[in-house]
Design a protein around this motif. Structure first.
Motif, PDB file in Angstrom:
ATOM      1  N   GLN A  54     -16.082  21.022 -74.886  1.00 10.55           N
ATOM      2  CA  GLN A  54     -16.701  19.855 -74.745  1.00 10.55           C
ATOM      3  C   GLN A  54     -17.046  19.395 -73.318  1.00 10.55           C
ATOM      4  O   GLN A  54     -16.363  19.647 -72.351  1.00 10.55           O
ATOM      5  CB  GLN A  54     -15.806  18.742 -75.392  1.00 10.55           C
ATOM      6  N   LEU A  55     -18.109  19.007 -73.154  1.00  6.51           N
ATOM      7  CA  LEU A  55     -18.754  18.457 -71.943  1.00  6.51           C
ATOM      8  C   LEU A  55     -19.218  17.058 -72.131  1.00  6.51           C
ATOM      9  O   LEU A  55     -19.996  16.660 -72.724  1.00  6.51           O
ATOM     10  CB  LEU A  55     -19.777  19.590 -71.391  1.00  6.51           C
ATOM     11  N   VAL A  56     -18.576  16.391 -71.183  1.00  5.36           N
ATOM     12  CA  VAL A  56     -19.123  14.705 -71.284  1.00  5.36           C
ATOM     13  C   VAL A  56     -19.722  14.360 -69.837  1.00  5.36           C
ATOM     14  O   VAL A  56     -18.845  14.423 -68.814  1.00  5.36           O
ATOM     15  CB  VAL A  56     -17.921  13.903 -71.573  1.00  5.36           C
ATOM     16  N   GLU A  57     -20.917  14.087 -69.916  1.00  7.89           N
ATOM     17  CA  GLU A  57     -21.536  13.806 -68.540  1.00  7.89           C
ATOM     18  C   GLU A  57     -21.571  12.361 -68.270  1.00  7.89           C
ATOM     19  O   GLU A  57     -21.335  11.459 -69.344  1.00  7.89           O
ATOM     20  CB  GLU A  57     -23.136  14.053 -68.619  1.00  7.89           C
ATOM     21  N   SER A  58     -21.584  11.937 -66.918  1.00 11.46           N
ATOM     22  CA  SER A  58     -21.716  10.442 -66.530  1.00 11.46           C
ATOM     23  C   SER A  58     -22.370  10.492 -65.331  1.00 11.46           C
ATOM     24  O   SER A  58     -22.612  11.551 -64.681  1.00 11.46           O
ATOM     25  CB  SER A  58     -20.177  10.075 -66.307  1.00 11.46           C
ATOM     26  N   GLY A  59     -22.787   9.210 -65.122  1.00 12.08           N
ATOM     27  CA  GLY A  59     -23.778   9.079 -63.592  1.00 12.08           C
ATOM     28  C   GLY A  59     -25.159   9.271 -64.143  1.00 12.08           C
ATOM     29  O   GLY A  59     -25.478   8.606 -65.293  1.00 12.08           O
ATOM     30  N   GLY A  60     -25.857   9.147 -63.231  1.00  5.90           N
ATOM     31  CA  GLY A  60     -27.048   9.166 -63.323  1.00  5.90           C
ATOM     32  C   GLY A  60     -27.786   7.601 -63.102  1.00  5.90           C
ATOM     33  O   GLY A  60     -26.991   6.854 -62.513  1.00  5.90           O
ATOM     34  N   GLY A  61     -28.882   7.507 -63.622  1.00  5.09           N
ATOM     35  CA  GLY A  61     -29.383   6.051 -63.477  1.00  5.09           C
ATOM     36  C   GLY A  61     -30.917   6.057 -62.845  1.00  5.09           C
ATOM     37  O   GLY A  61     -31.405   7.280 -63.048  1.00  5.09           O
ATOM     38  N   SER A  62     -31.050   4.928 -62.340  1.00  3.51           N
ATOM     39  CA  SER A  62     -32.612   4.702 -61.734  1.00  3.51           C
ATOM     40  C   SER A  62     -32.279   4.328 -60.254  1.00  3.51           C
ATOM     41  O   SER A  62     -31.325   3.954 -59.708  1.00  3.51           O
ATOM     42  CB  SER A  62     -33.349   3.580 -62.441  1.00  3.51           C
ATOM     43  N   VAL A  63     -33.337   5.118 -59.580  1.00  2.00           N
ATOM     44  CA  VAL A  63     -33.351   4.799 -57.928  1.00  2.00           C
ATOM     45  C   VAL A  63     -34.544   4.906 -57.394  1.00  2.00           C
ATOM     46  O   VAL A  63     -35.343   5.652 -57.934  1.00  2.00           O
ATOM     47  CB  VAL A  63     -32.227   5.925 -57.239  1.00  2.00           C
ATOM     48  N   GLN A  64     -34.655   4.585 -56.151  1.00  2.00           N
ATOM     49  CA  GLN A  64     -35.960   4.801 -55.652  1.00  2.00           C
ATOM     50  C   GLN A  64     -36.093   5.958 -54.971  1.00  2.00           C
ATOM     51  O   GLN A  64     -35.106   6.693 -54.482  1.00  2.00           O
ATOM     52  CB  GLN A  64     -36.561   3.515 -54.653  1.00  2.00           C
ATOM     53  N   ALA A  65     -37.450   6.616 -54.710  1.00  2.00           N
ATOM     54  CA  ALA A  65     -37.572   7.771 -53.965  1.00  2.00           C
ATOM     55  C   ALA A  65     -36.767   7.545 -52.637  1.00  2.00           C
ATOM     56  O   ALA A  65     -36.827   6.735 -51.908  1.00  2.00           O
ATOM     57  CB  ALA A  65     -39.157   8.225 -53.510  1.00  2.00           C
ATOM     58  N   GLY A  66     -35.996   8.841 -52.087  1.00  2.00           N
ATOM     59  CA  GLY A  66     -35.404   9.027 -51.066  1.00  2.00           C
ATOM     60  C   GLY A  66     -33.887   8.364 -51.203  1.00  2.00           C
ATOM     61  O   GLY A  66     -33.091   8.658 -50.249  1.00  2.00           O
ATOM     62  N   GLY A  67     -33.497   7.985 -52.371  1.00  2.00           N
ATOM     63  CA  GLY A  67     -32.234   7.656 -52.717  1.00  2.00           C
ATOM     64  C   GLY A  67     -31.186   8.707 -53.136  1.00  2.00           C
ATOM     65  O   GLY A  67     -31.668   9.751 -53.194  1.00  2.00           O
ATOM     66  N   SER A  68     -30.210   8.319 -53.399  1.00  3.74           N
ATOM     67  CA  SER A  68     -29.121   9.250 -54.057  1.00  3.74           C
ATOM     68  C   SER A  68     -28.586   8.834 -55.346  1.00  3.74           C
ATOM     69  O   SER A  68     -28.345   7.696 -55.523  1.00  3.74           O
ATOM     70  CB  SER A  68     -28.035   9.564 -53.167  1.00  3.74           C
ATOM     71  N   LEU A  69     -28.060   9.970 -56.037  1.00  6.44           N
ATOM     72  CA  LEU A  69     -27.378   9.617 -57.512  1.00  6.44           C
ATOM     73  C   LEU A  69     -26.443  10.950 -57.544  1.00  6.44           C
ATOM     74  O   LEU A  69     -26.508  11.717 -56.819  1.00  6.44           O
ATOM     75  CB  LEU A  69     -28.348   9.882 -58.489  1.00  6.44           C
TER      76      LEU A  69
END
Length: 125
Positions: free
Chosen positions: A3-18
């Motif tokens: 099983q693999l469960v992902e988390s994180g991601g989202g929305s950001v402006q160019a140049g940002g980090s996730l």
């Protein structure tokens, strides 16, 4: 069952980090490959980065070299810096068994046998 469960991601402006994380369970192989793939709307799934569970060499797609870092401790992580709008898409973690824990983990998606549910990344201009 793997099983693999992902988390994180989202929305950001160019140049940002996730940062994306993938919790992996149910694996009993000695060696296995772990990878991140992504898919933008209307485009084919493409590999982003990979490594083996024995911390073998990392492999990166040319489009993300120098910006993304794949790592593994208790979870598989993808640190994404200097994000661009073209990095937008759904990101998937995946694993497959391998007999060579010291080599590169290739990018052929059909070889990966277990996949996460996907995490959305949106980068605005």
């Amino acid at each position: 069952e793997v099983q693999l469960v992902e988390s994180g991601g989202g929305s950001v402006q160019a140049g940002g980090s996730l940062r994306l994380s993938c919790a992996v369970s149910g694996i009993f192989w000695t060696y296995y490959c772990m990878a991140w793939f992504r898919q933008a709307p209307g485009k084919e799934r493409e590999a982003v980065a990979s490594l083996s569970n024995s911390n073998g060499p990392r492999l990166y797609a040319d489009s993300v070299k120098g910006r993304f870092t794949i790592s593994k401790d208790n979870t598989l992580t993808l640190q994404m810096n200097s994000l661009k709008p073209e990095d937008s898409g759904t990101y998937f973690c995946a694993v497959r068994r391998t007999m060579n824990g010291r080599g590169y983990c290739s990018f052929e998606s059909f070889m990966y046998t277990s996949w996460g549910q996907g995490a959305q990344v949106t980068v605005s201009p």
